[in-house]
Design a protein around this motif. Structure first.
Motif: not given
Length: 161
Positions: A83-85, A89-95, A122-124, A128-131
């Protein structure tokens, strides 16, 4: 979460607004269902306050705006962090949307937009960096939606569903 009881009018309001909220007025719904416009407005207000109606959303032709790459990214997230991830993910530009899936290995589906493959790369990387572990990516050609038909006027539960 407690289940909220709705009657045939509430269901029809949901159906009509889901079908075309922008071009459907309370008066239109009232006329079609044989009630007053104020009754419809009151019902919409109650559905909003109970959290049944959570907002309305635009259907945007992203390709017309130069975002030719509309993709769904199937990810795996550790259950305790899912849930946290998903929210992060919504904060990633383009999601533009994220769905948590209750079963299976690919338990987060992320919809994203890009003008080119560099955007999607870049989004990928950011996901990935988020986990997230990215399992698969698919380009979307078109997406179609429909209102939930059992909520349409005159629908009954005669077939046992």
């Amino acid at each position: 979460m407690a289940t909220i009881s709705v009657d045939d009018l509430d269901k029809y309001i949901l159906y009509a607004l889901q079908k075309d909220a922008r071009h459907t007025s309370g008066s239109d719904i009232a006329e079609a269902f044989g009630v007053s416009a104020s009754t419809v407005r009151n019902r919409v207000g109650k559905l909003e306050s109970k959290g049944v109606i959570r907002g309305s959303h635009l259907d945007i032709d992203y390709e017309a705006l130069g975002y030719q790459l509309h993709t769904i990214i199937f990810c795996t997230a550790p259950i305790p962090e899912r849930e946290q991830l998903a929210k992060a993910a919504l904060e990633v530009d383009g999601v533009i949307s994220v769905r948590e899936i209750m079963t299976g290995e690919k338990n987060v589906h992320i919809t994203a937009l890009g003008r080119n493959s560099d955007d999607l790369s870049r989004i990928g990387r950011e996901l990935s960096a988020l986990g997230f572990e990215i399992a698969e990516e698919e380009l979307i050609r078109n997406e179609y939606t429909s209102p939930y038909s059992p909520f349409g006027k005159g629908s009954t539960d005669e077939d046992g569903d």
